[in-house]
Design an enzyme around this catalytic site. Structure first.
Site, short mmCIF file in Angstrom:
data_model
loop_
_atom_site.label_atom_id
_atom_site.label_comp_id
_atom_site.label_asym_id
_atom_site.label_seq_id
_atom_site.Cartn_x
_atom_site.Cartn_y
_atom_site.Cartn_z
N HIS A 38 0.83 -1.20 0.00
CA HIS A 38 0.00 0.00 0.00
C HIS A 38 0.86 1.25 0.00
CE1 HIS A 38 0.77 0.93 4.26
NE2 HIS A 38 0.51 -0.33 4.56
N CYS A 78 3.80 -4.75 6.56
CA CYS A 78 3.30 -4.50 5.21
C CYS A 78 4.43 -4.03 4.31
CB CYS A 78 2.18 -3.46 5.23
SG CYS A 78 0.61 -4.11 5.83
#
Length: 489
Positions: free
Chosen positions: A412, A428
């Site tokens: 992301h 992440c």
């Protein structure tokens, strides 16, 4: 393993998980998933433990009816069930407008799997309507899926759908984001600013998306994406990173061995160039952090790389694009992603041809990014990330271009930092805005125009992603560092 030394293939297999099955069934529940993801460098500064929540709730579950009657013409179906005062869809209807953001179902029933979410106010074409459980009529929309007619209304204008999130040609991110000072006061409305000048205190650490500016006398307020008003004096706007990776055109112009020059010890300092291999050699120049360089050869001990005659850089100050063996059962034009955690480099492939390469920020020690072979199972155009650390709450607004690949782990955008090439996240894979948008548009599953999210399905598979620690010995011939002739969108 020494991350800096060049690696030669041997017979030990790459430690990856078995590939995900080709058909991935999306969740069947009518309720929106509760997603958790990491905010990396933001959490490092303001706290840890973030959750991700889908921003558009789906419709409430209704009692099913026993049968589905197929083959109805759309207008005939709605003539049987008129709305108060007039028919639901008029004869001159050219498109159907979504009254609110709503789940698109795989089949015409309430408990069918969700394919994704159609955003509010998008105008779509339709194919047919049927009677089915939980709804007067289910409408099949283009390009795929079913929506209950109660969430659609007729419109005389032509269909109109747009890529989400909305972004102007000059923007790196879809709007302006800011961190809110703990001294700030929040107001529910402009009227409350007059009635209750002291407002409400901010709880925990909050980042907001700014929508518009309002002045009240000498005071300057920002209206946020959730409709609140905050005194601009207590906002610290972020400047999104302008960093971007190498696209097809850039890769075509470069030789096979490529790297970004950036020190792992002092990543924001220039990288020294030496006249010969060795730290005692004369310094003949410096390179700005993240300069792209071509590598000509390596020193005998593998610790130095030559860029040009009498120009050497320590390998520990390079993030190399190193190809690895292809995925098992790779299709000729299959789109997939390869992430090298040691080098902090991501490469996008079509078959065996790289079409995009960039630096990332993965999980830091004790918060490592999982390794293995996965599939992107959900793509969301924007996701609010919330969570708690002890008694403190955290909220980060509308993180764009989010691609979940293993449970709550995702690729992301990180609009709050510019630390590419450094492992600073809590698991992440952080990407710059330019890179996140390019990969979101390119990877599977396809997100139709006008949809704010899409699940991977058997018919619309998510792209596979391999996450690995450097070039583990494999005994296989690495992929050629060739260049695709197919551009990214």
């Amino acid at each position: 393993m020494d991350a800096g030394a060049p690696q030669a293939p041997s017979s030990t297999p790459l430690p990856v998980e078995a590939p995900a099955p080709e058909a991935i069934a999306p969740p069947v529940s009518a309720d929106p998933p509760v997603l958790e993801a990491d905010l990396g460098a933001f959490a490092e500064e303001f706290g840890e433990g973030f959750d991700v929540e889908e921003s558009e709730p789906e419709e409430a579950e209704l009692e099913p009816e026993p049968e589905i009657e197929l083959g109805l013409d759309l207008r005939d179906a709605f003539e049987e069930e008129p709305a108060p005062g007039e028919k639901l869809f008029k004869p001159d209807t050219r498109s159907l407008r979504a009254k609110r953001s709503i789940a698109v179902r795989a089949e015409p029933r309430q408990d069918a799997a969700s394919l994704g979410t159609l955003a509010q106010d998008m105008r779509v074409r339709w194919k047919q309507a049927v009677k089915g459980p939980g709804c007067t009529a289910w409408v099949e929309i283009e390009p795929r899926g079913w929506i209950c007619e109660r969430y659609l209304e007729s419109n005389w204008r032509e269909p109109r759908t747009r890529e989400l999130p909305l972004l102007s040609s000059e923007e790196l991110t879809p709007g302006v984001y800011a961190h809110v000072s703990r001294r700030a006061r929040v107001y529910e409305s402009l009227a409350e600013i007059r009635r209750r000048p002291r407002g409400r205190r901010v709880k925990g650490s909050v980042t907001v998306k700014l929508v518009s500016e309002v002045r009240r006398g000498r005071r300057h307020f920002w209206r946020t994406s959730d409709g609140k008003y905050i005194d601009a004096r207590f906002l610290r706007p972020y400047t999104p990173s302008a960093f971007g990776g190498l696209d097809r055109v850039a890769l075509e112009a470069l030789p096979p061995l490529v790297a970004w020059a950036q020190s792992r010890a002092t990543p924001r300092e220039p990288v020294e160039v030496r006249a010969a291999p060795g730290a005692a050699s004369e310094t003949v120049g410096v390179l700005a952090p993240r300069t792209v360089v071509a590598l000509q050869e390596f020193s005998g001990d593998g610790q130095w790389a030559r860029l040009a005659p009498e120009q050497w850089v320590a390998v520990e100050n390079l993030h190399r694009l190193r190809a690895a063996p292809a995925l098992p059962d790779l299709l000729p034009e299959e789109r997939w992603l390869d992430v090298d955690l040691t080098e902090q480099v991501l490469v996008a492939y079509e078959g065996v041809k790289p079409v995009y390469a960039t630096l990332i920020s993965s999980g830091k020690p004790l918060h490592e990014t999982p390794t293995g072979i996965f599939r992107i199972w959900l793509k969301s155009s924007e996701a609010d990330m919330t969570g708690a650390e002890g008694r403190s709450r955290y909220r980060v607004a509308t993180v764009p271009w989010t691609m979940f690949f293993q449970g709550n782990f995702a690729l992301h955008t990180a609009y709050w930092h510019d630390r590419w090439g450094e492992p600073v996240s809590h698991g992440c894979i952080n990407l710059s805005p330019r890179d996140a948008r390019a990969l979101y548009r390119w990877s599977g599953p396809e997100v139709p125009l006008g949809w704010s999210m899409a699940y991977g399905t058997a018919d619309f598979l998510g792209s596979r992603i391999r996450v690995r620690q450097g070039l583990e010995p494999t005994g296989e011939v690495p992929l050629p560092v060739a260049v695709s002739t197919v551009p990214l969108p």
